[in-house]
Design an enzyme around this catalytic site. Structure first.
Site, PDB file in Angstrom:
ATOM      1  N   ASP A  25       5.808   8.394 -36.297  1.00 26.53           N
ATOM      2  CA  ASP A  25       6.035   9.514 -35.377  1.00 26.53           C
ATOM      3  C   ASP A  25       6.065  10.843 -36.140  1.00 26.53           C
ATOM      4  O   ASP A  25       6.210  10.876 -37.384  1.00 26.53           O
ATOM      5  CB  ASP A  25       7.376   9.271 -34.654  1.00 26.53           C
ATOM      6  CG  ASP A  25       7.433   9.881 -33.278  1.00 26.53           C
ATOM      7  OD1 ASP A  25       6.615  10.755 -32.968  1.00 26.53           O
ATOM      8  OD2 ASP A  25       8.332   9.476 -32.496  1.00 26.53           O
ATOM      9  N   ASP A  29       4.368  10.881 -24.040  1.00 26.12           N
ATOM     10  CA  ASP A  29       5.712  10.434 -23.667  1.00 26.12           C
ATOM     11  C   ASP A  29       5.868  10.382 -22.150  1.00 26.12           C
ATOM     12  O   ASP A  29       6.877   9.899 -21.645  1.00 26.12           O
ATOM     13  CB  ASP A  29       6.773  11.384 -24.244  1.00 26.12           C
ATOM     14  CG  ASP A  29       7.138  11.016 -25.681  1.00 26.12           C
ATOM     15  OD1 ASP A  29       6.791   9.902 -26.111  1.00 26.12           O
ATOM     16  OD2 ASP A  29       7.769  11.842 -26.365  1.00 26.12           O
TER      17      ASP A  29
HETATM   18  C1  DGJ Z   1       8.889  10.533 -29.678  1.00 26.78           C
HETATM   19  C2  DGJ Z   1       8.020   9.373 -29.269  1.00 26.78           C
HETATM   20  O1  DGJ Z   1       6.905   9.836 -28.566  1.00 26.78           O
HETATM   21  C3  DGJ Z   1       8.847   8.398 -28.458  1.00 26.78           C
HETATM   22  O2  DGJ Z   1       8.029   7.351 -28.013  1.00 26.78           O
HETATM   23  C4  DGJ Z   1       9.978   7.898 -29.301  1.00 26.78           C
HETATM   24  O3  DGJ Z   1       9.461   7.176 -30.387  1.00 26.78           O
HETATM   25  C5  DGJ Z   1      10.820   9.057 -29.806  1.00 26.78           C
HETATM   26  N1  DGJ Z   1      10.019  10.048 -30.457  1.00 26.78           N
HETATM   27  C6  DGJ Z   1      11.896   8.576 -30.745  1.00 26.78           C
HETATM   28  O4  DGJ Z   1      12.589   9.591 -31.329  1.00 26.78           O
END
Ligand code: DGJ
Length: 691
Positions: A446, A514
């Protein structure tokens, strides 16, 4: 191997349907001749013999005709190359020679001590032209203010239309189409990563439809800041110039003996409309970019929306047991398993399991997951650090910062300076140890904030960290992949903030957004599919009402069929799903596994876009076809229109595996298939098999 004229000054690269031709004049001007349908060398020579337009002094006869405009001399267009050194700015090159072979071409130039090589490659069986540039400094130091990967030249047409993918967090990759008026349209990222705001892709057409007409597309393989400038020039030509870096204020310096290679900027001409262009891009990525793309991606479960930061080994075991019972193949523990990470304020940087949450480390959970027949994955965000972490307390100077200035925090985190060798070594050592310490099969990587204070005190040229960060990221991923060949990687950046051909060449799939609302997703996925294939597009089924974005309620059917358009995942809190919901979910997972090869490896036809009430996509692989259809809202009790299918053999018959009905291919192509959808947020899957 390109076709080359006898005088060695005209080159034609050809793919199955297209050609690309360039010519160098006796004055060492490198001219673009052709990009479009296949032509012969004689056609290119005829184009090369056409005189350049004779202009009044207020226009340049080179503008809009050069393959790679440099700064300086008789040019007014945006330069692709801008260097400064030895007290002067700009480039005046001499042509030194070419090398050709293996579907590729290299054209070499020299300006004093600076060697400039333009690279072209058409990988086998594709019409994609990959272009990049390398600079090799054999003289005194030069500053490279800008070095774009390529400039693409389109032919004269009366009008041009620009397609782009734009958005923001939770709303990435939405398609916008507008007339290209005279002047320049610039898209890019000033954020240090590819960004949620623009994907590094543009397409130009005059009057294409989904299945007909010429489309030119360009996509950049770079995961840092970037810029693509699309210019409509005074004589109705279009030039598209793109590369790393968001402005011209300096990329890096090249000392004596130092070299720099730009990222690849890939271009594709296609006359099968937007759909044909997408299918060609998808095939190119599956065949030449994405690692191991012949292998289908597993159905995963991800814990993020179910548990947030509040995680424990016991709770993850319970989720894993439910996931396994549904047929999930990969279980991923998201954020919160390491350091003091009980919220977003602390722990980033400390990549060891939290001893309260995982007293025996990750090994016991990983083995439990394996025992349930699934693979095991974890979340990391290696490029970041919370100020409240062991790492930051030990090395406050390891983050990007400007001397004497505030360190801007987003989500309570700072960006590590990966251009520093000690930081790179630390990350390698920590991640290598992590992947060796437990049987980890999958890493979700991430990146949750943009660069702001991109400084590097004490470095003689701190500006270089923008480029060096990305190169370090790529090197780290490459090294980890080589050392742990069984581990698959997902690129995530708060959803789809890092999706590009560069990261896709070293990751197995990407987190699309997301936003897991299944209706919003249809538009996000529609945009994503313009360039990238379903094989890399992760999509989860989450809880209803949607807790993350909009509280919209939707049926499990609608959520599943929306997510089945890509790499299916589940992200809901399975411990709260009813017995009936779990049983239904198990059926959807089984169905997905049946259609998976067709979805992940087939040709995609977008039958109807998501703006209307009814939208649908179709995938075709060999004798099989799959249709996914979604109805947003039925109006006035009207029956939903039949879906005219694509990519079938009109002379063949197809059996519908859902109903047992047998259809004539020609009838499906010309009269369509009726899918029995009604009401609000309804969805259907139709499987067809050639008899
Ligand atoms: C952002 C990601 O897009 C989510 O899926 C998740 O992993 C969060 N970060 C966790 O902090």
């Amino acid at each position: 191997m390109p076709d080359i004229s006898e005088d060695g000054r005209t080159w034609v690269l050809s793919g199955p349907a297209s050609s690309y031709a360039v010519h160098i004049t006796e004055r060492d001007e490198l001219l673009h001749l052709h990009w479009g349908p296949r032509i012969a060398l004689a056609d290119a020579e005829a184009l090369a013999a056409r005189p350049l337009p004779d202009h009044w002094p207020f226009e340049s006869s080179l503008d809009g005709r050069e393959e790679y405009p440099v700064e300086g001399g008789p040019r007014f267009t945006r330069p692709a190359l801008s260097v400064r050194g030895a007290g002067r700015r700009g480039t005046e090159w001499v042509y030194e020679g070419h090398e050709a072979g293996d579907g590729g071409l290299r054209l070499r130039f020299r300006d004093g001590g600076l060697l400039i090589t333009l690279h072209y490659r058409m990988p086998p069986a594709t019409d994609v032209v990959e272009r990049w540039v390398s600079l090799d400094n054999r003289g005194p130091a030069v500053e490279v203010l800008r070095a774009d990967s390529a400039t693409w030249t389109l032919p004269e047409r009366d009008t041009w239309r620009l397609s782009q993918l734009h958005g923001r967090w939770g709303a990435e990759s939405r398609l916008a189409r507008s007339e290209l008026t005279p002047g320049e349209k610039v898209v890019g990222s000033r954020r240090g990563h590819t960004s949620h705001q623009h994907l590094p892709w543009v397409a130009l057409d005059t009057d294409a439809t989904e299945e007909r007409g010429e489309v030119y597309g360009c996509a950049l393989g770079w995961s840092g800041s970037w810029r693509i400038a699309v210019a409509r020039l005074p004589d109705a030509r279009v030039q598209i110039t793109g590369g790393a870096g968001h402005d011209d204020s300096g990329l890096l310096t090249l000392g004596p003996g130092e070299a720099y290679t730009t990222p690849v900027f890939a271009g594709l001409w296609n006359d099968g409309g937007f759909g044909g262009a997408s299918r060609a891009w998808h095939a190119y990525q599956r065949d030449h970019v994405v690692p191991d793309a012949g292998r289908d991606r597993p159905v995963l479960f991800n814990s993020w929306e179910a548990t947030g930061f509040d995680i424990s080994e016991e709770q993850q075991r319970a989720l894993a047991e439910r996931a396994a019972a549904l047929g999930v193949e990969l279980f991923v523990v998201d954020d919160g398993w390491f350091g003091a990470r009980t919220g977003d304020r602390a722990g980033l940087g400390d990549w060891t399991p939290n001893p309260d949450r995982f007293p025996g480390g990750l090994g016991p959970l990983a083995r439990h997951v394996h025992g349930l027949g699934m693979r095991f994955g974890i979340w990391v965000e290696p490029e970041m650090v919370n100020p409240d972490s062991e790492l930051y307390r030990a090395h406050p100077d390891w983050v990007q910062h400007q001397p004497g200035r505030k360190r801007t925090e987003f989500r309570n985190q700072l960006v590590l300076n990966l251009a520093r060798e000690d930081v790179r070594e630390y990350l390698w050592e920590r991640l290598d140890r992590l992947l060796s310490s437990a049987p980890v099969d999958y890493v979700k990587w991430d990146f949750n904030r943009c660069f702001t204070d991109a400084g590097w005190p004490d470095d003689p040229y701190p500006q270089r960290l923008w480029v060096d960060h990305v190169r370090a990221l790529y090197a780290l991923l490459d090294r980890l992949r080589a050392a742990h060949p069984g581990v698959a990687f997902e690129s995530c950046s708060g959803g789809g903030g890092r999706v590009d051909l560069g990261v896709l060449s070293r990751t197995d799939q990407v987190w699309t957004s997301d936003n897991t609302d299944p209706l919003d997703r249809l538009a996000i996925q529609h945009g994503f599919s313009q360039i990238h294939p379903a094989r890399v597009m992760a999509a989860w089924v989450t809880d209803s009402p949607n807790a993350m974005l909009n509280h919209r309620s939707s049926s499990l059917r609608f959520r599943f069929v929306s997510a089945m358009a890509g790499v299916l995942g589940i992200g809901g809190d399975l411990t709260r799903w009813t017995r009936e919901e779990l049983a239904e979910a198990g059926d959807w997972v089984r169905l997905y596994k049946e259609i998976r090869p067709v979805v992940q490896r087939g040709d995609l036809y977008r039958l109807r876009p998501p703006e209307g009430g009814l939208s649908a996509v179709q995938y075709v692989l060999g004798d099989e076809a799959v249709v996914l259809a979604w109805l947003q809202a039925q109006r006035y009790g009207e029956p939903v229109p039949a879906l005219r299918l694509r990519g079938l053999d009109p002379a063949a018959t197809y059996e519908c595996l859902e109903t047992g009905e047998v259809h004539r291919g020609g009838v499906l192509l010309h009269h369509g298939l009726r899918v029995g959808l009604c009401g609000d947020l309804d969805a259907a899957v139709v499987r067809l098999k050639r008899k």
